[in-house]
Design a protein around this motif. Sequence first.
Motif, PDB file in Angstrom:
ATOM      1  N   LEU A 175       0.828  -1.206   0.000  1.00  0.00           N
ATOM      2  CA  LEU A 175       0.000   0.000   0.000  1.00  0.00           C
ATOM      3  C   LEU A 175       0.864   1.258   0.000  1.00  0.00           C
ATOM      4  N   ARG A 176       1.939   1.214   0.770  1.00  0.00           N
ATOM      5  CA  ARG A 176       2.827   2.380   0.874  1.00  0.00           C
ATOM      6  C   ARG A 176       3.542   2.658  -0.446  1.00  0.00           C
ATOM      7  N   LEU A 177       3.847   1.604  -1.188  1.00  0.00           N
ATOM      8  CA  LEU A 177       4.611   1.745  -2.427  1.00  0.00           C
ATOM      9  C   LEU A 177       3.744   2.049  -3.644  1.00  0.00           C
ATOM     10  N   TYR A 178       2.440   2.134  -3.450  1.00  0.00           N
ATOM     11  CA  TYR A 178       1.525   2.229  -4.588  1.00  0.00           C
ATOM     12  C   TYR A 178       1.862   3.377  -5.536  1.00  0.00           C
ATOM     13  N   ASP A 179       2.189   4.541  -5.007  1.00  0.00           N
ATOM     14  CA  ASP A 179       2.397   5.712  -5.867  1.00  0.00           C
ATOM     15  C   ASP A 179       3.457   5.465  -6.930  1.00  0.00           C
ATOM     16  N   ASN A 180       4.512   4.760  -6.568  1.00  0.00           N
ATOM     17  CA  ASN A 180       5.609   4.521  -7.507  1.00  0.00           C
ATOM     18  C   ASN A 180       5.678   3.086  -8.020  1.00  0.00           C
ATOM     19  N   ASN A 181       5.068   2.164  -7.292  1.00  0.00           N
ATOM     20  CA  ASN A 181       5.240   0.747  -7.618  1.00  0.00           C
ATOM     21  C   ASN A 181       3.992  -0.047  -7.219  1.00  0.00           C
ATOM     22  N   PRO A 182       2.909   0.062  -7.994  1.00  0.00           N
ATOM     23  CA  PRO A 182       1.688  -0.669  -7.644  1.00  0.00           C
ATOM     24  C   PRO A 182       1.927  -2.171  -7.564  1.00  0.00           C
ATOM     25  N   HIS A 183       1.210  -2.816  -6.651  1.00  0.00           N
ATOM     26  CA  HIS A 183       1.283  -4.264  -6.482  1.00  0.00           C
ATOM     27  C   HIS A 183      -0.048  -4.895  -6.882  1.00  0.00           C
ATOM     28  N   ILE A 184       0.005  -6.197  -7.100  1.00  0.00           N
ATOM     29  CA  ILE A 184      -1.220  -6.953  -7.332  1.00  0.00           C
ATOM     30  C   ILE A 184      -1.318  -8.071  -6.303  1.00  0.00           C
ATOM     31  N   LEU A 185      -2.543  -8.525  -6.098  1.00  0.00           N
ATOM     32  CA  LEU A 185      -2.820  -9.684  -5.251  1.00  0.00           C
ATOM     33  C   LEU A 185      -3.441 -10.749  -6.144  1.00  0.00           C
ATOM     34  N   GLN A 186      -2.960 -11.986  -6.021  1.00  0.00           N
ATOM     35  CA  GLN A 186      -3.524 -13.097  -6.777  1.00  0.00           C
ATOM     36  C   GLN A 186      -3.859 -14.247  -5.840  1.00  0.00           C
ATOM     37  N   VAL A 187      -4.862 -15.015  -6.228  1.00  0.00           N
ATOM     38  CA  VAL A 187      -5.139 -16.264  -5.528  1.00  0.00           C
ATOM     39  C   VAL A 187      -4.014 -17.244  -5.849  1.00  0.00           C
ATOM     40  N   PHE A 188      -3.498 -17.902  -4.821  1.00  0.00           N
ATOM     41  CA  PHE A 188      -2.430 -18.889  -5.005  1.00  0.00           C
ATOM     42  C   PHE A 188      -3.036 -20.218  -5.447  1.00  0.00           C
ATOM     43  N   HIS A 189      -2.467 -20.798  -6.490  1.00  0.00           N
ATOM     44  CA  HIS A 189      -2.901 -22.117  -6.968  1.00  0.00           C
ATOM     45  C   HIS A 189      -1.760 -23.104  -6.761  1.00  0.00           C
ATOM     46  N   ASN A 190      -2.039 -24.142  -6.021  1.00  0.00           N
ATOM     47  CA  ASN A 190      -1.019 -25.150  -5.730  1.00  0.00           C
ATOM     48  C   ASN A 190      -0.867 -26.077  -6.930  1.00  0.00           C
ATOM     49  N   GLY A 191       0.338 -26.182  -7.437  1.00  0.00           N
ATOM     50  CA  GLY A 191       0.568 -27.036  -8.590  1.00  0.00           C
ATOM     51  C   GLY A 191       0.429 -28.509  -8.258  1.00  0.00           C
ATOM     52  N   SER A 192      -0.039 -29.268  -9.232  1.00  0.00           N
ATOM     53  CA  SER A 192      -0.086 -30.722  -9.077  1.00  0.00           C
ATOM     54  C   SER A 192       1.336 -31.273  -9.052  1.00  0.00           C
ATOM     55  N   THR A 193       1.502 -32.439  -8.458  1.00  0.00           N
ATOM     56  CA  THR A 193       2.836 -33.046  -8.378  1.00  0.00           C
ATOM     57  C   THR A 193       2.967 -34.179  -9.394  1.00  0.00           C
ATOM     58  N   PHE A 194       4.178 -34.303  -9.912  1.00  0.00           N
ATOM     59  CA  PHE A 194       4.484 -35.320 -10.915  1.00  0.00           C
ATOM     60  C   PHE A 194       5.839 -35.935 -10.585  1.00  0.00           C
ATOM     61  N   PRO A 195       6.017 -37.227 -10.854  1.00  0.00           N
ATOM     62  CA  PRO A 195       7.335 -37.834 -10.639  1.00  0.00           C
ATOM     63  C   PRO A 195       8.301 -37.437 -11.752  1.00  0.00           C
ATOM     64  N   VAL A 196       9.562 -37.239 -11.385  1.00  0.00           N
ATOM     65  CA  VAL A 196      10.576 -36.900 -12.377  1.00  0.00           C
ATOM     66  C   VAL A 196      11.893 -37.563 -11.998  1.00  0.00           C
ATOM     67  N   GLN A 197      12.588 -38.078 -12.994  1.00  0.00           N
ATOM     68  CA  GLN A 197      13.892 -38.706 -12.801  1.00  0.00           C
ATOM     69  C   GLN A 197      15.007 -37.708 -13.078  1.00  0.00           C
ATOM     70  N   HIS A 198      16.130 -37.888 -12.398  1.00  0.00           N
ATOM     71  CA  HIS A 198      17.318 -37.100 -12.731  1.00  0.00           C
ATOM     72  C   HIS A 198      18.556 -37.868 -12.281  1.00  0.00           C
ATOM     73  N   TYR A 199      19.690 -37.458 -12.819  1.00  0.00           N
ATOM     74  CA  TYR A 199      20.955 -38.096 -12.452  1.00  0.00           C
ATOM     75  C   TYR A 199      21.576 -37.342 -11.290  1.00  0.00           C
ATOM     76  N   ASP A 200      21.932 -38.078 -10.243  1.00  0.00           N
ATOM     77  CA  ASP A 200      22.552 -37.492  -9.064  1.00  0.00           C
ATOM     78  C   ASP A 200      24.069 -37.620  -9.191  1.00  0.00           C
ATOM     79  N   PHE A 201      24.745 -36.500  -9.414  1.00  0.00           N
ATOM     80  CA  PHE A 201      26.194 -36.525  -9.594  1.00  0.00           C
ATOM     81  C   PHE A 201      26.926 -36.900  -8.302  1.00  0.00           C
ATOM     82  N   GLU A 202      26.285 -36.701  -7.164  1.00  0.00           N
ATOM     83  CA  GLU A 202      26.921 -37.048  -5.886  1.00  0.00           C
ATOM     84  C   GLU A 202      27.075 -38.558  -5.738  1.00  0.00           C
ATOM     85  N   THR A 203      26.016 -39.287  -6.074  1.00  0.00           N
ATOM     86  CA  THR A 203      26.019 -40.740  -5.868  1.00  0.00           C
ATOM     87  C   THR A 203      26.296 -41.518  -7.149  1.00  0.00           C
TER      88      THR A 203
END
Length: 471
Positions: A385-413
């Motif tokens: 609210l304080r920054l509105y004059d120079n830098n307006p902000h927006i508010l959005q509803v947060f949407h939680n992303g669905s989860t999916f399995p993914v493979q990757h190579y672990d360089f440590e192991t």
Amino acid sequence: MTPQERCLYVDGLTPKGGLYTDAQRPIHPDANSSWQVGPDPWRLPKPVLKHLEDLGHHLLAFYKAYNLLYNHSRRGIQPEWVAAYLDQGKPESVVALGRMNRTKQHLPLVIRPDLIPTREGMIATELDSVPGGIGFTASLGQRYGSLGEPIVGGRDGMVEGFDAALRFFAGVDDPVIGVVISEESASWRPEMAWVAERLIERGLEAYVVAPKEVVFSEDGLYVQGEDGLRRIDVVYRFFEMFDLKNIPKMELILYAAKKNLVKVTPPLKSYLEEKMMMALYQHPILSDFWAQQLSQETRDFLDATFPKTWIVDPAPLPPHATIHGLQVRDRVFSDWRQLGSLGQKDRQMVLKPSGFSELAWGSRGVVIGHDESEQDWQHSIEAALRLYDNNPHILQVFHNGSTFPVQHYDFETGQMKMFKGRVRLQPYYFVVDDIPVLSGVQATICPSDKKLLHGMVDAVVLPGGPAPESA
């Protein structure tokens, strides 16, 4: 090849340090990549690909209508507060650039939404008209394409799309392209240099330069080529409008643009870089305008794609008024500060700068309501609210992303690993002759405990590829 061999092959093709921009440190001394490497492209089922293809056309239609809305607003045909919102906090010189008659119809050549697959569907958290990742996504497509994998847009689709869009926009044979990258955006220079090399291989003369390297003459802008100075036909600007005052020679570049000595894309329109565009689309007073300008199909598509968004305007409301559409457990609100008393589970909200700020890109300045303590959340609201004059902000509803399995190579192991993560999809559309061409998709899969989905050393980053027909 085994999955492990494929990962090592892809990493071996990656330049040391990668072309990635959000995270520069390698994940391991033996790795070239600064992200987790998976064995396959991110498989996109046919209905998802169809959705992405359609989305490009709907977003281009939206950009056209939104551009018209701004122009009609400043002329008094539509409510004048629309342009007032979009010009809020900007110097008059920046506003004037966006109102040049010769570029009135110009829109970005590249459209890139940030999409989160959720149970409710594909949600676009924002639209970016000056996107990073063009070179990185293109290089991913080439690397995984060399494994014989099908890639969305084709193995070289990103480069082909960028090439075609720039040539069409230039409107001349054999144009010279100057990709001008500011100091603020310097971390993207490696990937844009990579793209320029690929464009040159295709016969398009392209140079990646800092603003100070541009040579000004009364008849145009020039860049140093192998055989002397080359006049630039198109400046592809890789800098945000908020950064203009910090860029060397910017006055000369802008002078050339105003005198029509060079074409500039994305257009110098700061309102096209405002995230509040989604709030304006949802504003009830403007519903007739959108109904006149957009088809029912496009409106249905955007209704399902844009999260609920509000401009955080500190102007007090009269006693009988409430903030339209903002409701939590049947509770309505007449003051943004009232959100500060919500319990953590009810603060499924995102607060972020709308645009024209160094905090408005790369997840900077983003506050997740349910990740904050109550006191910090209240402070964040007060700050917005304080920054509105120079830098307006927006508010959005947060949407939680669905989860999916993914493979990757672990360089440590030295082993393959798998985790369940949340996905951000970034499709790239290059506009050629008024047609948005889906030329590539970048998929970033982050660990499921991360609320902000962006490039990080913990994320697996892949090009999008069509899933097999049976998938």
